[in-house]
Design an enzyme around this catalytic site. Sequence first.
Site, PDB file in Angstrom:
ATOM      1  N   HIS A 183       0.829  -1.203   0.000  1.00 30.44           N
ATOM      2  CA  HIS A 183       0.000   0.000   0.000  1.00 30.44           C
ATOM      3  C   HIS A 183       0.866   1.257   0.000  1.00 30.44           C
ATOM      4  O   HIS A 183       1.943   1.295   0.599  1.00 30.44           O
ATOM      5  CB  HIS A 183      -0.909   0.030   1.230  1.00 30.44           C
ATOM      6  CG  HIS A 183      -2.101  -0.859   1.119  1.00 30.44           C
ATOM      7  ND1 HIS A 183      -2.988  -0.790   0.063  1.00 30.44           N
ATOM      8  CD2 HIS A 183      -2.561  -1.850   1.939  1.00 30.44           C
ATOM      9  CE1 HIS A 183      -3.946  -1.690   0.232  1.00 30.44           C
ATOM     10  NE2 HIS A 183      -3.708  -2.349   1.354  1.00 30.44           N
ATOM     11  N   CYS A 239      -0.061   2.476  -4.575  1.00 30.17           N
ATOM     12  CA  CYS A 239      -0.834   3.672  -4.897  1.00 30.17           C
ATOM     13  C   CYS A 239      -0.023   4.924  -4.552  1.00 30.17           C
ATOM     14  O   CYS A 239       0.821   4.908  -3.657  1.00 30.17           O
ATOM     15  CB  CYS A 239      -2.139   3.682  -4.104  1.00 30.17           C
ATOM     16  SG  CYS A 239      -3.255   2.308  -4.462  1.00 30.17           S
TER      17      CYS A 239
END
Length: 312
Positions: A183, A239
């Site tokens: 992430h 991301c």
Amino acid sequence: MSGNNHIMIVARGVVCGKCRHRLSIPTTNSTEVKCPTCNNMNPIPNYEQFGNKDRSIQKLIVKAKEKISGNNPSSSQKPDSLNKKPSPLSSSSETRPAGKRALLIGVTYKRKHKLKGTINDVKSMRELLILNLGFKEENILVLTEQETEPELIPTKKNILKSLEWLVKGCQAGDSLVFYFSGHGISQPDFEGDERDGFAENICPVDFMTEGMIVDNDINSTIVWPLKKGVTLHAIVDACHSGTVLDLEHVYNRQEKKWDDNSPLSGNARKHPDGGLAISLSACLDNQVAADTTKPQISASKPFDVYKEHFVL
């Protein structure tokens, strides 16, 4: 079982196949029993046969429950380590010859925020480095939640320590690789050195309690120490990872030119110590990356991933 000439098994007893009257099984070696209500002759079941079937069904039920609950003993066994023993962390930087070194990190976040494809990503990248790019197993450090050694779990502390390992003692001729699959989060810049006002971060497995690793820390840890003749390739599959290394220049694909990403503050340093840092990201700072379990890299097509999946 059904039909007039067959009895039905009900719990521990049997009933007549014709009128459903519960029957008493004789203790003799008889093969049939007469129904006292309708006089129908009912064959006596082979309890040993049905017992074996019941046990087989019971085993299937137990296995199904174990699979659903994740308690299957065979599935709970730890997979083989992706690190060659002794751990690359134990190597001495003073005796390390110039060459190739890589740090590969895949975080699944097993409970909340779970990702499914990060372990595959790390395995594929490791295969690519060894089979196609000449990296040695003993010079590749892998951090995942599947590792059994505590120092190889991708916690914030371990990731920062491993980043230091990657560049420690680097010298001219070294080729370094940093790969992260997990992430990424963008947050407001509190230090005033980001041109877009946001800092990019990667998330260790314990980021909910220990916090994230911010782009400034990544830059100072693995970009600053790069001496002349040392090359670092950073590949970040997360991301908001466009400028996660905080390099001074970013390639604009639409306009086909390099944009200035140098810090607004004149006191902030972003450049290496004479070396070269190249960052490939899964998306731009304002974009999100998709999770997939499909392998993205293979030894037969090693460079398709750069062309299809990264911002160059």
